[in-house]
Motif scaffolding. Sequence first.
Motif, PDB file in Angstrom:
ATOM      1  N   MET A 112       0.803  -1.216   0.000  1.00  0.00           N
ATOM      2  CA  MET A 112       0.000   0.000   0.000  1.00  0.00           C
ATOM      3  C   MET A 112       0.838   1.268   0.000  1.00  0.00           C
ATOM      4  O   MET A 112       0.327   2.358  -0.210  1.00  0.00           O
ATOM      5  CB  MET A 112      -0.926   0.022   1.225  1.00  0.00           C
ATOM      6  N   SER A 113       2.127   1.142   0.260  1.00  0.00           N
ATOM      7  CA  SER A 113       2.979   2.321   0.400  1.00  0.00           C
ATOM      8  C   SER A 113       4.340   2.061  -0.241  1.00  0.00           C
ATOM      9  O   SER A 113       4.834   0.926  -0.240  1.00  0.00           O
ATOM     10  CB  SER A 113       3.165   2.675   1.874  1.00  0.00           C
ATOM     11  N   SER A 114       4.936   3.115  -0.755  1.00  0.00           N
ATOM     12  CA  SER A 114       6.281   3.009  -1.308  1.00  0.00           C
ATOM     13  C   SER A 114       7.343   3.154  -0.228  1.00  0.00           C
ATOM     14  O   SER A 114       8.529   2.971  -0.494  1.00  0.00           O
ATOM     15  CB  SER A 114       6.496   4.075  -2.389  1.00  0.00           C
ATOM     16  N   ARG A 115       6.914   3.470   0.994  1.00  0.00           N
ATOM     17  CA  ARG A 115       7.844   3.515   2.123  1.00  0.00           C
ATOM     18  C   ARG A 115       8.334   2.110   2.436  1.00  0.00           C
ATOM     19  O   ARG A 115       7.688   1.113   2.137  1.00  0.00           O
ATOM     20  CB  ARG A 115       7.132   4.079   3.360  1.00  0.00           C
ATOM     21  N   GLY A 116       9.437   2.029   3.106  1.00  0.00           N
ATOM     22  CA  GLY A 116       9.954   0.752   3.549  1.00  0.00           C
ATOM     23  C   GLY A 116       9.324   0.311   4.851  1.00  0.00           C
ATOM     24  O   GLY A 116       8.315   0.880   5.306  1.00  0.00           O
ATOM     25  N   PRO A 117       9.909  -0.701   5.509  1.00  0.00           N
ATOM     26  CA  PRO A 117       9.347  -1.217   6.759  1.00  0.00           C
ATOM     27  C   PRO A 117       9.215  -0.175   7.865  1.00  0.00           C
ATOM     28  O   PRO A 117       8.422  -0.375   8.793  1.00  0.00           O
ATOM     29  CB  PRO A 117      10.349  -2.318   7.145  1.00  0.00           C
ATOM     30  N   ASP A 118       9.980   0.924   7.762  1.00  0.00           N
ATOM     31  CA  ASP A 118       9.854   1.960   8.788  1.00  0.00           C
ATOM     32  C   ASP A 118       8.466   2.590   8.800  1.00  0.00           C
ATOM     33  O   ASP A 118       8.087   3.246   9.771  1.00  0.00           O
ATOM     34  CB  ASP A 118      10.914   3.046   8.589  1.00  0.00           C
ATOM     35  N   TRP A 119       7.676   2.402   7.728  1.00  0.00           N
ATOM     36  CA  TRP A 119       6.306   2.932   7.679  1.00  0.00           C
ATOM     37  C   TRP A 119       5.493   2.426   8.862  1.00  0.00           C
ATOM     38  O   TRP A 119       4.649   3.137   9.407  1.00  0.00           O
ATOM     39  CB  TRP A 119       5.656   2.508   6.361  1.00  0.00           C
ATOM     40  N   PHE A 120       5.775   1.187   9.269  1.00  0.00           N
ATOM     41  CA  PHE A 120       5.003   0.569  10.346  1.00  0.00           C
ATOM     42  C   PHE A 120       5.464   1.012  11.738  1.00  0.00           C
ATOM     43  O   PHE A 120       4.944   0.520  12.741  1.00  0.00           O
ATOM     44  CB  PHE A 120       5.072  -0.956  10.217  1.00  0.00           C
ATOM     45  N   THR A 121       6.411   1.927  11.784  1.00  0.00           N
ATOM     46  CA  THR A 121       6.860   2.467  13.071  1.00  0.00           C
ATOM     47  C   THR A 121       6.388   3.905  13.291  1.00  0.00           C
ATOM     48  O   THR A 121       6.749   4.529  14.286  1.00  0.00           O
ATOM     49  CB  THR A 121       8.397   2.413  13.172  1.00  0.00           C
ATOM     50  N   ASP A 122       5.581   4.438  12.377  1.00  0.00           N
ATOM     51  CA  ASP A 122       5.189   5.852  12.451  1.00  0.00           C
ATOM     52  C   ASP A 122       4.442   6.196  13.730  1.00  0.00           C
ATOM     53  O   ASP A 122       4.591   7.310  14.264  1.00  0.00           O
ATOM     54  CB  ASP A 122       4.328   6.233  11.245  1.00  0.00           C
ATOM     55  N   ALA A 123       3.611   5.278  14.217  1.00  0.00           N
ATOM     56  CA  ALA A 123       2.877   5.573  15.453  1.00  0.00           C
ATOM     57  C   ALA A 123       3.840   5.863  16.592  1.00  0.00           C
ATOM     58  O   ALA A 123       3.595   6.750  17.426  1.00  0.00           O
ATOM     59  CB  ALA A 123       1.948   4.418  15.813  1.00  0.00           C
ATOM     60  N   TYR A 124       4.937   5.117  16.636  1.00  0.00           N
ATOM     61  CA  TYR A 124       5.953   5.365  17.665  1.00  0.00           C
ATOM     62  C   TYR A 124       6.664   6.689  17.406  1.00  0.00           C
ATOM     63  O   TYR A 124       6.889   7.484  18.332  1.00  0.00           O
ATOM     64  CB  TYR A 124       6.963   4.222  17.690  1.00  0.00           C
ATOM     65  N   THR A 125       7.004   6.949  16.165  1.00  0.00           N
ATOM     66  CA  THR A 125       7.784   8.141  15.823  1.00  0.00           C
ATOM     67  C   THR A 125       7.016   9.420  16.095  1.00  0.00           C
ATOM     68  O   THR A 125       7.584  10.406  16.577  1.00  0.00           O
ATOM     69  CB  THR A 125       8.192   8.094  14.341  1.00  0.00           C
ATOM     70  N   TYR A 126       5.722   9.418  15.833  1.00  0.00           N
ATOM     71  CA  TYR A 126       4.975  10.678  15.812  1.00  0.00           C
ATOM     72  C   TYR A 126       3.954  10.855  16.936  1.00  0.00           C
ATOM     73  O   TYR A 126       3.389  11.937  17.062  1.00  0.00           O
ATOM     74  CB  TYR A 126       4.251  10.815  14.462  1.00  0.00           C
ATOM     75  N   SER A 127       3.717   9.833  17.757  1.00  0.00           N
ATOM     76  CA  SER A 127       2.715  10.019  18.802  1.00  0.00           C
ATOM     77  C   SER A 127       3.368  10.174  20.171  1.00  0.00           C
ATOM     78  O   SER A 127       4.392   9.549  20.453  1.00  0.00           O
ATOM     79  CB  SER A 127       1.742   8.835  18.835  1.00  0.00           C
ATOM     80  N   PRO A 128       2.754  10.981  21.044  1.00  0.00           N
ATOM     81  CA  PRO A 128       3.292  11.120  22.401  1.00  0.00           C
ATOM     82  C   PRO A 128       3.012   9.910  23.280  1.00  0.00           C
ATOM     83  O   PRO A 128       3.732   9.666  24.251  1.00  0.00           O
ATOM     84  CB  PRO A 128       2.579  12.361  22.934  1.00  0.00           C
ATOM     85  N   GLY A 129       1.967   9.143  22.955  1.00  0.00           N
ATOM     86  CA  GLY A 129       1.588   8.025  23.818  1.00  0.00           C
ATOM     87  C   GLY A 129       2.354   6.751  23.558  1.00  0.00           C
ATOM     88  O   GLY A 129       2.541   5.939  24.468  1.00  0.00           O
ATOM     89  N   ALA A 130       2.780   6.542  22.311  1.00  0.00           N
ATOM     90  CA  ALA A 130       3.511   5.316  21.962  1.00  0.00           C
ATOM     91  C   ALA A 130       4.966   5.484  22.374  1.00  0.00           C
ATOM     92  O   ALA A 130       5.790   5.993  21.619  1.00  0.00           O
ATOM     93  CB  ALA A 130       3.391   5.032  20.472  1.00  0.00           C
ATOM     94  N   THR A 131       5.285   5.056  23.566  1.00  0.00           N
ATOM     95  CA  THR A 131       6.603   5.308  24.144  1.00  0.00           C
ATOM     96  C   THR A 131       7.584   4.171  23.933  1.00  0.00           C
ATOM     97  O   THR A 131       8.759   4.304  24.264  1.00  0.00           O
ATOM     98  CB  THR A 131       6.470   5.568  25.651  1.00  0.00           C
ATOM     99  N   ASP A 132       7.101   3.036  23.374  1.00  0.00           N
ATOM    100  CA  ASP A 132       7.982   1.879  23.205  1.00  0.00           C
ATOM    101  C   ASP A 132       7.760   1.257  21.838  1.00  0.00           C
ATOM    102  O   ASP A 132       6.617   1.118  21.375  1.00  0.00           O
ATOM    103  CB  ASP A 132       7.723   0.844  24.298  1.00  0.00           C
TER     104      ASP A 132
END
Length: 314
Positions: free
Chosen positions: A222-242
């Motif tokens: 669905m995306s041209s991004r690599g596997p790091d696409w699935f880490t965006d919630a961690y990268t960009y949200s204040p609540g996802a701390t791990d």
Amino acid sequence: MTSSLVETLDGIIGVGVPVVSVAPVALAAPDRPVPLEVRVSAPTSGVDLPVVVFSHGNGWNLDGYAPLTAFWASRGFVVIQPTHLDSRRNGFGFDHPVFPIIWTERIADLNRILDQLDTVEAAVPGLAGRIDRTRVAVAGHSWGGQTAQSLLGARILDEAGHPGEDVSDARVSAGILLAATGLGGDDLHPFAQANFPFMRPSFDELSTPTLVVAGDHDQSKMSSRGPDWFTDAYTYSPGATDLLTLAGAEHSLGGIVGYEVAETTDEDPERVAVIQRMTTAYLRSALHIDDTSWPAARAAFRDGAGPIGQLDSK
């Protein structure tokens, strides 16, 4: 070695107990195109049992994900799994008139479950009076991650890029996102841009404590991004701390859907064993069952994980 890591993690979260699982349990959903059915899995012993509502990935149903859901139940959680409208059992494909509303109905399913815990309790022999309704987590895999994250605070951006309706649920105090899709925009393939409005998340508002689990070989169609696409919630949200990233893991993360199903392209029981135990430790601490479980599991993983992956915290 990973096997010694699993043994160490077992020492942290404790041994399992027998589980009873009841399905299908029908819940009230008068405006839904088809009836809402759930599976309820619970330990046969224990009181003040916390709740985990689990949202499956695209096409699945209440019978999937036993490697995770049965394990959580054996460690003291009441796990509730709906069959969402996109299940292959319902036959609502991309071209069906129902399809455009499925993503909102998925979110509604989780709310319906939380509204009807009395029915859930009554459906399982011996469960009455044993649920702690003040300790609730949501979890989901793939599309189920998008569904779960909505209750954790994530919003959907409109065409102008503004965050849409807040559908977070105050009853939910923790979350686990497994291979959950990331940000939208130009990196989305045209089909996804045209058909999946929910793939434009804003994670800025996701403030509920959340663990993100991803595979470093998970390449989405669905995306041209690599596997790091699935880490965006961690990268960009204040609540996802791990963030738990598994080496060599593809979209099924080693087999959390089931070891022998078609979606499991990277079968690895040892990887699944680590996910089982790390997520259990996280839930125990995030829901304040045992505040030491997650710190201890985190330390054990960093000391003994070796090539299995890495754990990041912020």
